[in-house]
Design a protein around this motif. Structure first.
Motif, PDB file in Angstrom:
ATOM      1  N   LYS A  39      -0.692 -43.355  19.121  1.00  0.00           N
ATOM      2  CA  LYS A  39      -0.691 -41.988  19.667  1.00  0.00           C
ATOM      3  C   LYS A  39      -1.508 -41.895  20.952  1.00  0.00           C
ATOM      4  O   LYS A  39      -1.404 -40.920  21.699  1.00  0.00           O
ATOM      5  CB  LYS A  39      -1.276 -41.021  18.635  1.00  0.00           C
ATOM      6  N   GLU A 346       2.957 -43.884   0.758  1.00  0.00           N
ATOM      7  CA  GLU A 346       3.293 -42.856   1.748  1.00  0.00           C
ATOM      8  C   GLU A 346       2.108 -41.920   1.945  1.00  0.00           C
ATOM      9  O   GLU A 346       1.499 -41.465   0.976  1.00  0.00           O
ATOM     10  CB  GLU A 346       4.531 -42.092   1.301  1.00  0.00           C
ATOM     11  N   ASN A 348       2.057 -39.270   4.529  1.00  0.00           N
ATOM     12  CA  ASN A 348       2.323 -38.093   5.380  1.00  0.00           C
ATOM     13  C   ASN A 348       1.568 -36.862   4.910  1.00  0.00           C
ATOM     14  O   ASN A 348       1.045 -36.091   5.707  1.00  0.00           O
ATOM     15  CB  ASN A 348       3.819 -37.759   5.389  1.00  0.00           C
ATOM     16  N   ASP A 352      -0.768 -34.550   7.358  1.00  0.00           N
ATOM     17  CA  ASP A 352      -0.174 -33.246   7.684  1.00  0.00           C
ATOM     18  C   ASP A 352      -1.079 -32.058   7.337  1.00  0.00           C
ATOM     19  O   ASP A 352      -0.798 -30.924   7.716  1.00  0.00           O
ATOM     20  CB  ASP A 352       1.174 -33.072   6.958  1.00  0.00           C
ATOM     21  N   PHE A 368       4.363 -46.709  10.810  1.00  0.00           N
ATOM     22  CA  PHE A 368       5.439 -45.762  10.485  1.00  0.00           C
ATOM     23  C   PHE A 368       6.688 -46.515  10.054  1.00  0.00           C
ATOM     24  O   PHE A 368       7.071 -47.508  10.675  1.00  0.00           O
ATOM     25  CB  PHE A 368       5.775 -44.901  11.706  1.00  0.00           C
ATOM     26  N   GLU A 369       7.323 -46.042   8.983  1.00  0.00           N
ATOM     27  CA  GLU A 369       8.616 -46.599   8.602  1.00  0.00           C
ATOM     28  C   GLU A 369       9.519 -45.423   8.262  1.00  0.00           C
ATOM     29  O   GLU A 369       9.189 -44.648   7.359  1.00  0.00           O
ATOM     30  CB  GLU A 369       8.451 -47.528   7.396  1.00  0.00           C
ATOM     31  N   ASN A 370      10.618 -45.298   8.973  1.00  0.00           N
ATOM     32  CA  ASN A 370      11.543 -44.166   8.786  1.00  0.00           C
ATOM     33  C   ASN A 370      10.800 -42.836   8.763  1.00  0.00           C
ATOM     34  O   ASN A 370      10.992 -42.010   7.870  1.00  0.00           O
ATOM     35  CB  ASN A 370      12.325 -44.305   7.474  1.00  0.00           C
ATOM     36  N   ASN A 371       9.919 -42.660   9.719  1.00  0.00           N
ATOM     37  CA  ASN A 371       9.135 -41.423   9.829  1.00  0.00           C
ATOM     38  C   ASN A 371       8.090 -41.224   8.749  1.00  0.00           C
ATOM     39  O   ASN A 371       7.470 -40.171   8.676  1.00  0.00           O
ATOM     40  CB  ASN A 371      10.041 -40.180   9.873  1.00  0.00           C
ATOM     41  N   PHE A 372       7.932 -42.209   7.878  1.00  0.00           N
ATOM     42  CA  PHE A 372       6.886 -42.101   6.873  1.00  0.00           C
ATOM     43  C   PHE A 372       5.689 -42.941   7.290  1.00  0.00           C
ATOM     44  O   PHE A 372       5.852 -44.105   7.669  1.00  0.00           O
ATOM     45  CB  PHE A 372       7.383 -42.561   5.494  1.00  0.00           C
TER      46      PHE A 372
END
Ligand code: AMP
Ligand code: GLY
Length: 418
Positions: A39, A346, A348, A352, A368-372
């Protein structure tokens, strides 16, 4: 200035964050980095165990300075490989990094320079070590000589466990290779970590911290890479710092010069303090993890100035200002850590959450893997808070941590409370 930061822990995320605050920083690359560093900069896939590969990528990306988190790259001679190249680096040569990589090297130096440390004996035969152990008072302190990824020390009063540990070192099951065994006098007292930046000309105090190595509350459970830390250490008075510099750091720098392996870089002294007298437990040739996270939020952009001035042997002209405040960092780890950590949880839900803006979350080995967002290792996040004093920082950190509802993680609840 284009900067390459090497490593993938929360220490390196904290370094990346601090360096990104400095106006001299124009672009940051990290290798391997993690989901947190991605980031703030660009993660690069480099074979960081190869000095040549690092050098090649530095030329390709026009890197001005390399900042190295872990000891591994110093041990593999990255500083030696960059000598006479135009890329800056602040750290020890392979030879000087023996202060961390070889406990027997450091112990011999302590003896020669009369640096206060525990008495010790080095063994290259298993039966000799076990026989000697039986003549020692408890608790026993047993160490593997070489790098052991934080697993090379046992402090125990149990003779069977100690014998087993000695056997494992000689069998090569502990440490990166079969190594000698050191049996050391147990030092009683309070532990602290003190950090210095050292170049050709000067030794500069950078800061202090205390860390928590055991997995569970009240220092129970197995040793870990560190479950939390705070900075500064209230144990470090001006008088104690003077003693540390005069009796420990100065003679070390002098010795390294005498043997032709001048030390340059960050020197981390792990010390035991008893009745105001410091004794050296160990040296590391880099910032500690998790101590670095607490130091970085207090030092901020100055971190880049330290690396830059240090690399140019210009630390004399730099004033390092320690703010009159405190910071705490609490490690959030996968629940099986350190014995059986699983990867791929996971996360997130954790990132969040809406947290207090005083809180910084530094990632360790996340991806990150598939947005996770997933974890790659046992230690996942460093929840770090800087505030006016330690009490306030601790209160904020733990208030924020209670917001997490994820069964795959745990953290210690007593960081900074003693
Ligand atoms: P090291 O990797 O040498 O820092 O050792 C890990 C931890 O073991 C230290 O942080 C201390 O808590 C403990 N330790 C190491 N050496 C000694 C000693 N001689 N006396 C007491 N505790 C020690
Ligand atoms: N916190 C201990 C280390 O980084 O070695």
């Amino acid at each position: 200035m284009k900067i390459l930061i090497i490593g993938n822990g929360a220490r390196e995320h904290a370094l990346t964050w601090a360096i990104s605050q400095n106006p001299r920083c124009t672009k940051i690359y990290c290798s391997p980095g993690n989901a947190g560093t991605a980031k703030l900069g660009t993660n690069l896939d480099i074979d960081i165990e190869s000095n040549n590969e690092i050098l090649k990528k530095c030329l390709e990306y026009c890197i001005d300075i390399i900042v190295v988190g872990p000891e591994k790259q110093f041990e593999q001679g990255l500083v030696n490989a960059l000598k006479e190249k135009s890329i800056l680096i602040f750290g020890p040569t392979k030879e000087a990094s023996q202060l961390e990589t070889s406990k027997s090297f450091t112990k011999k130096m302590c003896k020669q320079k009369k640096i206060p440390t525990g008495n010790y004996k080095i063994f290259s035969r298993e039966d000799d070590a076990k026989k000697f152990l039986r003549e020692q008072p408890k608790p026993y302190v047993i160490k593997a000589d070489g790098l052991a990824a934080g697993k090379g020390v046992l402090v125990s009063s149990n003779i069977e466990e100690s014998d087993q540990f000695i056997s494992s070192i000689f069998e090569g099951k502990i440490g990166l290779e079969k190594s000698k065994v050191i049996i050391e006098e147990y030092l009683e007292g309070q532990e602290m970590s003190v950090f210095f930046a050292i170049d050709k000309n000067i030794i500069k105090f950078v800061g202090s911290a205390q860390d928590y190595k055991r997995a569970f509350d009240y220092d129970r459970g197995p040793n870990t890479g560190g479950m939390g830390a705070f900075s500064p250490s209230p144990l470090l008075t001006k008088r104690t710092l003077d003693k540390i510099v005069n009796k420990i750091i100065n003679p070390t720098v002098e010795y390294m010069r005498e043997i032709g392996s001048e030390f340059s870089g960050i020197l981390y002294a792990g010390l035991i303090l008893k009745n105001g007298e410091p004794k050296l437990i160990e040296y590391n040739v880099r910032f500690g993890d998790p101590e670095c996270q607490a130091l970085c939020v207090r030092l901020g952009a100055q971190i880049l100035d330290i690396y830059f001035s240090g690399a140019k042997n210009e630390l004399s002209g730099l004033s390092i200002n320690e703010a009159n405040d405190s910071a705490i960092t609490v490690i959030v780890a996968e629940k099986g850590y350190p014995r059986n950590p699983r990867s791929g949880c996971e996360l997130n839900d954790i990132v969040d959450i809406k947290y207090d803006k005083a809180l910084k979350i530094f990632h360790a080995g996340t991806y990150f893997e598939n947005n996770f967002l997933c974890n790659a290792g046992g230690r996942i996040f460093s929840f770090t808070v800087r505030s006016r004093n330690l009490n306030e920082a601790r209160t904020i950190a733990y208030k924020e941590l209670t917001k997490i509802e994820n069964d795959n993680i745990f953290y210690r609840t007593d960081i900074g409370s003693y």
